[in-house]
Design a protein around this motif. Structure first.
Motif, short mmCIF file in Angstrom:
data_model
loop_
_atom_site.label_atom_id
_atom_site.label_comp_id
_atom_site.label_asym_id
_atom_site.label_seq_id
_atom_site.Cartn_x
_atom_site.Cartn_y
_atom_site.Cartn_z
N UNK A 1 0.81 -1.22 0.00
CA UNK A 1 0.00 0.00 0.00
C UNK A 1 0.84 1.28 0.00
N UNK A 2 2.13 1.15 -0.29
CA UNK A 2 2.99 2.34 -0.24
C UNK A 2 3.89 2.47 -1.47
N UNK A 3 3.43 1.98 -2.60
CA UNK A 3 4.17 2.20 -3.83
C UNK A 3 5.33 1.26 -4.07
N UNK A 4 5.45 0.20 -3.28
CA UNK A 4 6.51 -0.79 -3.49
C UNK A 4 6.26 -1.54 -4.79
N UNK A 5 7.29 -1.74 -5.59
CA UNK A 5 7.16 -2.48 -6.84
C UNK A 5 6.96 -3.96 -6.52
N UNK A 6 5.77 -4.46 -6.74
CA UNK A 6 5.45 -5.84 -6.33
C UNK A 6 6.26 -6.88 -7.09
N UNK A 7 6.84 -6.52 -8.20
CA UNK A 7 7.72 -7.47 -8.90
C UNK A 7 8.94 -7.83 -8.06
N UNK A 8 9.31 -6.93 -7.14
CA UNK A 8 10.48 -7.17 -6.31
C UNK A 8 10.28 -8.32 -5.32
N UNK A 9 9.03 -8.73 -5.07
CA UNK A 9 8.79 -9.86 -4.20
C UNK A 9 9.41 -11.14 -4.76
N UNK A 10 9.57 -11.23 -6.09
CA UNK A 10 10.07 -12.46 -6.69
C UNK A 10 11.18 -12.20 -7.72
N UNK A 11 10.87 -11.69 -8.89
CA UNK A 11 11.83 -11.51 -9.98
C UNK A 11 12.66 -12.77 -10.21
N UNK A 12 12.05 -13.88 -10.63
CA UNK A 12 12.81 -15.14 -10.81
C UNK A 12 13.91 -15.03 -11.86
N UNK A 13 13.75 -14.13 -12.84
CA UNK A 13 14.79 -13.99 -13.85
C UNK A 13 16.10 -13.49 -13.23
N UNK A 14 16.01 -12.72 -12.16
CA UNK A 14 17.21 -12.25 -11.48
C UNK A 14 17.95 -13.40 -10.82
N UNK A 15 17.22 -14.37 -10.29
CA UNK A 15 17.85 -15.53 -9.67
C UNK A 15 18.64 -16.32 -10.69
N UNK A 16 18.06 -16.54 -11.84
CA UNK A 16 18.76 -17.31 -12.87
C UNK A 16 20.07 -16.65 -13.25
N UNK A 17 20.07 -15.33 -13.34
CA UNK A 17 21.28 -14.62 -13.73
C UNK A 17 22.33 -14.62 -12.62
N UNK A 18 21.89 -14.53 -11.37
CA UNK A 18 22.83 -14.38 -10.26
C UNK A 18 23.33 -15.70 -9.70
N UNK A 19 22.62 -16.78 -9.97
CA UNK A 19 22.91 -18.05 -9.29
C UNK A 19 24.34 -18.56 -9.47
N UNK A 20 24.92 -18.56 -10.66
CA UNK A 20 26.31 -19.07 -10.78
C UNK A 20 27.30 -18.34 -9.88
#
Length: 217
Positions: A55-74
């Motif tokens: 309720x305060x303008x937080x970007x709800x995509x930030x709760x997950x963003x699975x594509x970021x995990x794939x890139x950062x995992x190695x």
């Protein structure tokens, strides 16, 4: 030149609030509730954080963003492997009796920790110390190195409840790693996976007593 007193007052209030919430509460908990498991309190706070963020303008995509995990995992796994070797050697040399004590002596508890710790403890912690802290206190710390340092310090201080300087030291170091990861990825999923990797490592390697009252024999 005019000074925006409204902005200045808000920054002052947020600074005081930050100190009270992340230092004052941690110290009070460590003094008066040491030995009391923090999980129920953490889950209630995490629920409130989710409501606040939604309720305060937080970007709800930030709760997950699975594509970021794939890139950062190695890269995450490479750093984790180095840390695992280093911690394993340190425990073997300095605390040989503790090496792998939880899986050796209490294997069922160890399995339960590996399964439930990431689900019920890690993500709620990241909601509080990364998503909430980064979002609410951006007017005070910005979104760069000062924010990373504030998040790491708050995370380390929270571990005063375990009554050991080593808990605070290791948690602060990990807090820098997790905060920087979140700053770069804006993915709670990614930073939670990284947090879970290190948490499961310390419970396995023989350092669990510094982070969970029931991990020691």
């Amino acid at each position: 030149m005019t000074v925006d007193t409204g902005v200045g007052s808000r920054k002052t209030w947020l600074t005081v609030e930050f100190v009270v919430l992340f230092l004052g509460v941690a110290v009070l908990y460590a003094v008066f509730l040491r030995g009391v498991g923090p999980l129920p309190f953490l889950l209630v706070v995490a629920g409130g954080v989710v409501v606040y963020l939604r309720h305060t303008g937080f970007d709800r995509r930030d709760f997950w963003r699975p594509e970021a995990l794939r890139a950062a995992l190695p890269g995450m796994l490479a750093v984790w492997a180095i840390a695992a070797v280093g911690l394993g050697i340190a425990v073997a040399v300095l605390r040989p009796a503790s090496l792998f004590d939880l899986p050796r002596e209490r294997p069922l508890l160890w399995v339960l920790v590996l399964v439930f710790y990431p689900l019920v403890s890690v993500y709620p912690q990241e909601l509080l110390f990364r998503a909430f802290l980064f979002h609410r206190y951006a007017p005070v710390f910005g979104d760069g190195t000062r924010m990373v340092a504030a998040s790491a310090a708050a995370f380390g201080i929270a571990h005063l409840m375990f009554g050991s300087w080593l808990s605070v030291l290791l948690s602060t170091a990990a807090g820098f790693l997790f905060a920087e990861r979140y700053r770069r990825t804006r993915s709670l999923l990614t930073v939670s996976v990284e947090h879970a990797l290190y948490g499961c490592l310390v419970f396995t390697i023989g350092l669990g007593e510094f982070f969970y009252h029931g991990a020691a024999g």
